[in-house]
Design a protein around this motif. Structure first.
Motif, PDB file in Angstrom:
ATOM      1  N   THR A   1       0.693  -1.256   0.193  1.00 39.10           N
ATOM      2  CA  THR A   1      -0.079  -0.125  -0.024  1.00 39.10           C
ATOM      3  C   THR A   1       0.820   1.405   0.159  1.00 39.10           C
ATOM      4  OG1 THR A   1      -0.208  -0.269   2.283  1.00 39.10           O
ATOM      5  CG2 THR A   1      -1.912  -0.991   1.101  1.00 39.10           C
ATOM      6  N   SER A   2       1.964   1.115  -0.625  1.00 40.01           N
ATOM      7  CA  SER A   2       2.779   2.392  -0.468  1.00 40.01           C
ATOM      8  C   SER A   2       3.465   2.352  -2.000  1.00 40.01           C
ATOM      9  CB  SER A   2       3.736   2.403   0.472  1.00 40.01           C
ATOM     10  OG  SER A   2       4.915   1.600   0.088  1.00 40.01           O
ATOM     11  N   ARG A   3       4.043   3.636  -2.254  1.00 37.87           N
ATOM     12  CA  ARG A   3       4.631   3.974  -3.672  1.00 37.87           C
ATOM     13  C   ARG A   3       6.082   3.269  -3.423  1.00 37.87           C
ATOM     14  NH1 ARG A   3       3.846   8.381  -7.049  1.00 37.87           N
ATOM     15  NH2 ARG A   3       5.979   8.729  -7.393  1.00 37.87           N
ATOM     16  N   ALA A   4       6.618   3.396  -2.634  1.00 36.73           N
ATOM     17  CA  ALA A   4       7.765   2.827  -2.167  1.00 36.73           C
ATOM     18  C   ALA A   4       7.966   1.221  -2.508  1.00 36.73           C
ATOM     19  CB  ALA A   4       8.461   3.011  -1.043  1.00 36.73           C
ATOM     20  N   GLU A   5       6.770   0.616  -1.940  1.00 34.93           N
ATOM     21  CA  GLU A   5       6.711  -1.004  -1.997  1.00 34.93           C
ATOM     22  C   GLU A   5       6.543  -1.385  -3.482  1.00 34.93           C
ATOM     23  OE1 GLU A   5       7.693  -3.401  -0.111  1.00 34.93           O
ATOM     24  OE2 GLU A   5       8.140  -1.979   1.628  1.00 34.93           O
ATOM     25  N   LEU A   6       5.605  -0.594  -4.084  1.00 35.14           N
ATOM     26  CA  LEU A   6       5.178  -0.808  -5.505  1.00 35.14           C
ATOM     27  C   LEU A   6       6.453  -0.780  -6.442  1.00 35.14           C
ATOM     28  CD1 LEU A   6       1.730   0.731  -6.278  1.00 35.14           C
ATOM     29  CD2 LEU A   6       2.487  -1.696  -6.533  1.00 35.14           C
ATOM     30  N   GLU A   7       7.309   0.056  -6.128  1.00 29.96           N
ATOM     31  CA  GLU A   7       8.631   0.325  -6.916  1.00 29.96           C
ATOM     32  C   GLU A   7       9.395  -0.632  -6.498  1.00 29.96           C
ATOM     33  OE1 GLU A   7      11.036   3.830  -6.940  1.00 29.96           O
ATOM     34  OE2 GLU A   7       9.540   5.201  -6.562  1.00 29.96           O
ATOM     35  N   ARG A   8       9.585  -1.124  -5.180  1.00 34.28           N
ATOM     36  CA  ARG A   8      10.415  -2.343  -5.077  1.00 34.28           C
ATOM     37  C   ARG A   8      10.001  -3.543  -5.862  1.00 34.28           C
ATOM     38  NH1 ARG A   8      13.702  -1.537  -1.002  1.00 34.28           N
ATOM     39  NH2 ARG A   8      12.268  -0.024  -0.122  1.00 34.28           N
ATOM     40  N   LEU A   9       8.585  -3.715  -5.802  1.00 33.58           N
ATOM     41  CA  LEU A   9       8.073  -5.098  -6.368  1.00 33.58           C
ATOM     42  C   LEU A   9       8.423  -4.850  -7.826  1.00 33.58           C
ATOM     43  CD1 LEU A   9       4.687  -5.686  -4.628  1.00 33.58           C
ATOM     44  CD2 LEU A   9       6.964  -7.284  -4.719  1.00 33.58           C
ATOM     45  N   GLY A  10       8.039  -3.596  -8.482  1.00 32.59           N
ATOM     46  CA  GLY A  10       8.257  -3.540 -10.030  1.00 32.59           C
ATOM     47  C   GLY A  10       9.609  -3.699 -10.347  1.00 32.59           C
ATOM     48  N   PHE A  11      10.606  -3.313  -9.522  1.00 26.95           N
ATOM     49  CA  PHE A  11      12.020  -3.461 -10.038  1.00 26.95           C
ATOM     50  C   PHE A  11      12.369  -4.847 -10.015  1.00 26.95           C
ATOM     51  CE2 PHE A  11      12.339   1.158  -9.865  1.00 26.95           C
ATOM     52  CZ  PHE A  11      13.456   1.373 -10.935  1.00 26.95           C
ATOM     53  N   GLU A  12      11.741  -5.562  -9.187  1.00 29.05           N
ATOM     54  CA  GLU A  12      12.247  -6.971  -8.596  1.00 29.05           C
ATOM     55  C   GLU A  12      11.576  -7.855  -9.926  1.00 29.05           C
ATOM     56  OE1 GLU A  12       9.965  -9.745  -5.653  1.00 29.05           O
ATOM     57  OE2 GLU A  12      11.960  -9.346  -4.909  1.00 29.05           O
ATOM     58  N   LEU A  13      10.306  -7.255 -10.432  1.00 25.17           N
ATOM     59  CA  LEU A  13       9.957  -8.076 -11.692  1.00 25.17           C
ATOM     60  C   LEU A  13      10.687  -7.755 -12.877  1.00 25.17           C
ATOM     61  CD1 LEU A  13       6.173  -7.535 -11.065  1.00 25.17           C
ATOM     62  CD2 LEU A  13       7.419  -9.728 -11.019  1.00 25.17           C
ATOM     63  N   PHE A  14      10.861  -6.317 -13.053  1.00 25.36           N
ATOM     64  CA  PHE A  14      12.066  -5.866 -14.308  1.00 25.36           C
ATOM     65  C   PHE A  14      13.221  -6.664 -14.151  1.00 25.36           C
ATOM     66  CE2 PHE A  14       9.963  -1.553 -13.431  1.00 25.36           C
ATOM     67  CZ  PHE A  14       8.855  -1.844 -14.078  1.00 25.36           C
ATOM     68  N   ALA A  15      13.930  -6.818 -13.060  1.00 25.36           N
ATOM     69  CA  ALA A  15      15.035  -7.607 -13.084  1.00 25.36           C
ATOM     70  C   ALA A  15      14.881  -9.033 -13.561  1.00 25.36           C
ATOM     71  CB  ALA A  15      15.876  -7.598 -11.599  1.00 25.36           C
ATOM     72  N   GLY A  16      13.881  -9.774 -13.105  1.00 29.06           N
ATOM     73  CA  GLY A  16      13.478 -11.068 -13.474  1.00 29.06           C
ATOM     74  C   GLY A  16      13.074 -11.459 -14.756  1.00 29.06           C
ATOM     75  N   GLN A  17      12.469 -10.428 -15.254  1.00 27.76           N
ATOM     76  CA  GLN A  17      11.592 -10.928 -16.675  1.00 27.76           C
ATOM     77  C   GLN A  17      11.581  -9.616 -17.782  1.00 27.76           C
ATOM     78  OE1 GLN A  17       7.621 -11.826 -14.944  1.00 27.76           O
ATOM     79  NE2 GLN A  17       7.059  -9.724 -15.834  1.00 27.76           N
ATOM     80  N   GLY A  18      12.401  -8.638 -17.319  1.00 29.52           N
ATOM     81  CA  GLY A  18      12.546  -7.391 -18.241  1.00 29.52           C
ATOM     82  C   GLY A  18      11.636  -6.399 -18.015  1.00 29.52           C
TER      83      GLY A  18
ATOM     84  N   GLY B   1      -5.428  -4.396  -7.283  1.00 31.20           N
ATOM     85  CA  GLY B   1      -6.185  -4.091  -8.733  1.00 31.20           C
ATOM     86  C   GLY B   1      -5.274  -3.290  -9.383  1.00 31.20           C
ATOM     87  N   ARG B   2      -5.555  -3.311 -10.749  1.00 32.96           N
ATOM     88  CA  ARG B   2      -4.964  -2.348 -11.760  1.00 32.96           C
ATOM     89  C   ARG B   2      -5.361  -0.951 -11.409  1.00 32.96           C
ATOM     90  NH1 ARG B   2      -5.823  -0.663 -17.119  1.00 32.96           N
ATOM     91  NH2 ARG B   2      -4.072  -0.639 -18.277  1.00 32.96           N
ATOM     92  N   ARG B   3      -6.454  -0.697 -10.987  1.00 32.35           N
ATOM     93  CA  ARG B   3      -7.137   0.666 -10.633  1.00 32.35           C
ATOM     94  C   ARG B   3      -6.015   1.193  -9.303  1.00 32.35           C
ATOM     95  NH1 ARG B   3     -13.550   0.836 -10.772  1.00 32.35           N
ATOM     96  NH2 ARG B   3     -12.973   2.901 -10.042  1.00 32.35           N
ATOM     97  N   THR B   4      -5.863   0.220  -8.589  1.00 35.84           N
ATOM     98  CA  THR B   4      -5.049   0.936  -7.315  1.00 35.84           C
ATOM     99  C   THR B   4      -3.840   1.095  -7.801  1.00 35.84           C
ATOM    100  OG1 THR B   4      -6.498  -0.555  -5.842  1.00 35.84           O
ATOM    101  CG2 THR B   4      -4.448   0.274  -5.014  1.00 35.84           C
ATOM    102  N   PHE B   5      -3.132   0.435  -8.847  1.00 31.23           N
ATOM    103  CA  PHE B   5      -1.974   0.837  -8.878  1.00 31.23           C
ATOM    104  C   PHE B   5      -1.999   2.226  -9.705  1.00 31.23           C
ATOM    105  CE2 PHE B   5       1.097   1.352 -12.651  1.00 31.23           C
ATOM    106  CZ  PHE B   5       2.288   1.118 -11.809  1.00 31.23           C
ATOM    107  N   PHE B   6      -2.818   2.536 -10.457  1.00 33.68           N
ATOM    108  CA  PHE B   6      -2.744   3.922 -11.158  1.00 33.68           C
ATOM    109  C   PHE B   6      -3.259   4.936 -10.090  1.00 33.68           C
ATOM    110  CE2 PHE B   6      -3.579   1.195 -14.893  1.00 33.68           C
ATOM    111  CZ  PHE B   6      -2.486   1.520 -15.533  1.00 33.68           C
ATOM    112  N   ARG B   7      -3.413   4.630  -8.847  1.00 30.15           N
ATOM    113  CA  ARG B   7      -3.700   5.652  -7.914  1.00 30.15           C
ATOM    114  C   ARG B   7      -2.138   6.193  -7.313  1.00 30.15           C
ATOM    115  NH1 ARG B   7      -7.941   2.673  -4.051  1.00 30.15           N
ATOM    116  NH2 ARG B   7      -9.749   2.680  -5.444  1.00 30.15           N
ATOM    117  N   TYR B   8      -1.162   5.331  -7.490  1.00 28.78           N
ATOM    118  CA  TYR B   8       0.233   5.568  -7.292  1.00 28.78           C
ATOM    119  C   TYR B   8       1.082   6.036  -8.317  1.00 28.78           C
ATOM    120  CZ  TYR B   8      -0.877   3.132  -2.809  1.00 28.78           C
ATOM    121  OH  TYR B   8      -1.399   2.951  -1.609  1.00 28.78           O
ATOM    122  N   PHE B   9       0.777   5.725  -9.483  1.00 29.09           N
ATOM    123  CA  PHE B   9       1.541   5.988 -10.688  1.00 29.09           C
ATOM    124  C   PHE B   9       0.801   5.718 -11.956  1.00 29.09           C
ATOM    125  CE2 PHE B   9       4.518   3.352  -7.845  1.00 29.09           C
ATOM    126  CZ  PHE B   9       5.392   4.302  -7.642  1.00 29.09           C
TER     127      PHE B   9
END
Length: 228
Positions: A45-62, A78-86
């Motif tokens: 539920t935070s921008r920082a944690e979403l960033e962290r997860l995103g970078f983890e996925l980028f590193a693993g699958q591009g 949900g997808r809509r919740t993601f867009f509340r942050y980014f």
């Protein structure tokens, strides 16, 4: 230039100043582990944690292969919740870039007016890109994406225009010119080129110190611009 993330309460994705990372020490460390939503864990539920997860996925699958849905699913939202942050996947990589630009402008405004404009600009750019060692691996991955992924390079055009504009406004004020005059514009483009060259070398050499690279190139730039 640089995209740093500060003001968050989780792990050190923040910086102490401006567009960059600290000395090269610690660059071989791994990215801090994400506390993403796996079985039995609460949703992110935070921008920082979403960033962290995103970078983890980028590193693993591009970057290109990772979708917003992938990040949202990993975070347990949900997808809509993601867009509340980014606003987009690209924005996740850039972090809080607009707020960092405010910090860069403030830093330039604190420069001693008695210091020559080229030296003041060098000091500000180097300081703005100085990070704690614990943040360096995170920032290295962020900048590797920004400087190598075509979609992010295209996105950089408008963001770096804003960075150049801040440099142009600073130099114009010092020189008694308008930001739209040719010389302040030139300072903006030249400073950005030096910063990007320093970053590219830093990313290619894990033993290099970013602050030292930036200082060296900005001094060489000053040698050419000092008489102006």
């Amino acid at each position: 230039m640089s995209s740093r993330q500060e003001g968050v309460s989780v792990e050190p994705v923040a910086h102490s100043g401006t567009v960059a990372a600290g000395p090269g020490s610690g660059t071989g460390a791994s990215l801090p582990q994400a506390s993403g939503t796996r079985s039995g864990r609460p949703r992110v539920t935070s921008r920082a944690e979403l960033e962290r997860l995103g970078f983890e996925l980028f590193a693993g699958q591009g970057f290109d292969a990772t979708t917003v849905e992938d990040i949202a699913r990993s975070a347990g939202i949900g997808r809509r919740t993601f867009f509340r942050y980014f606003a987009s996947k690209n924005d996740l990589v850039w972090g809080d870039f607009e707020q960092q630009l405010v910090g860069f402008r403030d830093l330039l405004n604190t420069m001693d007016p008695e210091v020559p404009v080229v030296d003041a600009l060098r000091e500000a750019v180097v300081e703005f890109n100085r990070f704690d060692d614990t943040v360096v691996p995170w920032h290295r991955q962020r900048m590797q994406l920004i400087l190598s992924v075509p979609a992010l390079q295209a996105d950089a055009t408008l963001r770096y225009y804003s960075w150049r504009r801040i440099v142009a406004e600073f130099t114009a004020r010092r020189m008694g010119l308008a930001p739209s005059d040719m010389l302040p514009r030139f300072f903006g483009h030249a400073a950005l080129a030096a910063a990007i060259a320093a970053y590219e070398h830093w990313l290619a050499d894990e033993d290099a110190c970013l602050a030292e690279l930036l200082d060296r190139l900005m001094r060489q730039l000053a040698d050419g611009l000092g008489a102006l």
